[in-house]
Design a protein around this motif. Sequence first.
Motif, PDB file in Angstrom:
ATOM      1  N   ASN A  45      45.204  49.515  51.750  1.00  0.00           N
ATOM      2  CA  ASN A  45      44.806  50.614  51.128  1.00  0.00           C
ATOM      3  C   ASN A  45      44.541  51.666  52.161  1.00  0.00           C
ATOM      4  N   LEU A  46      45.396  52.807  52.063  1.00  0.00           N
ATOM      5  CA  LEU A  46      45.479  53.797  52.919  1.00  0.00           C
ATOM      6  C   LEU A  46      45.143  54.920  52.061  1.00  0.00           C
ATOM      7  N   THR A  47      45.464  55.439  50.742  1.00  0.00           N
ATOM      8  CA  THR A  47      45.161  56.495  50.129  1.00  0.00           C
ATOM      9  C   THR A  47      45.363  56.108  48.434  1.00  0.00           C
ATOM     10  N   ALA A  48      44.372  56.987  47.719  1.00  0.00           N
ATOM     11  CA  ALA A  48      44.362  56.635  46.507  1.00  0.00           C
ATOM     12  C   ALA A  48      45.506  57.645  45.946  1.00  0.00           C
ATOM     13  N   ILE A  49      45.843  58.981  46.817  1.00  0.00           N
ATOM     14  CA  ILE A  49      46.961  59.750  46.325  1.00  0.00           C
ATOM     15  C   ILE A  49      48.405  59.124  46.268  1.00  0.00           C
ATOM     16  N   LYS A  50      49.174  59.066  45.223  1.00  0.00           N
ATOM     17  CA  LYS A  50      50.157  58.405  45.460  1.00  0.00           C
ATOM     18  C   LYS A  50      51.436  59.261  45.035  1.00  0.00           C
TER      19      LYS A  50
END
Length: 243
Positions: A45-50
Amino acid sequence: MSECRKYYDILENAVESCGLSFSDKKYEQFIKYKDLLKEWNEKVNLTAIKEDEEIIKKHFIDSLKVFKFEKLKEAKKIIDIGTGGGFPGIPMKIIKPEIEMVLLDSLRKRINVLEDIANKIEITDISTIHGRAEEFAKQAKYREKFDAVVSRAVANLTVLSEFCIPYVKVGGYFVALKGPSVEEEIKEAKNAISILGAKLENILEIEIEDSDLKHNLVIIKKIKNTPKQYPRKAGSATKKPLK
């Protein structure tokens, strides 16, 4: 050149708005960084923005806008506390490769990913620390050794100040990347900032190219040595924030 060439202009405009130079090589590094983030994000999990465009605007441009604070351009040694997916440290390093950059994060998996990304996008003179900010700030190797500390971590400014200010040299800066509403947070943090040997110098409003996004850079200057008892042991800053 990648099919994402359409993003070249907004990245170039953002970089040039900070008075810095852009190039094809830097663009290629950003695009490879974006692709690696998406690839690794399926495992860690690095970012919720994909979405590609959102990664470029909300992560890359938001990060490199720290250079709107002119004195950061002069900093030779910078640490990014709570770097997560490498923000703002890696975009800063791409734009100004001469910076000696350190990335600190408490999650080993993320640090492993960032080391892989740094290697694959071919940035050098960047190092990583796995651990808690409170612990490494006590070590002579890191304490008050940085021209600047940057952080886009989600902690409130009072807690973040205790994590970050001990790393800053006297005369250096802690720059916190914050959302659009920071006034109350700053008001609550002012005494803590003073206790830690620093003072609020400025708040710069940041606009993100080709979007309605507006963020703030909270500029805090280190004016004297941080008392030895700070930061307190792990967990204390969050449980009992400085008043």
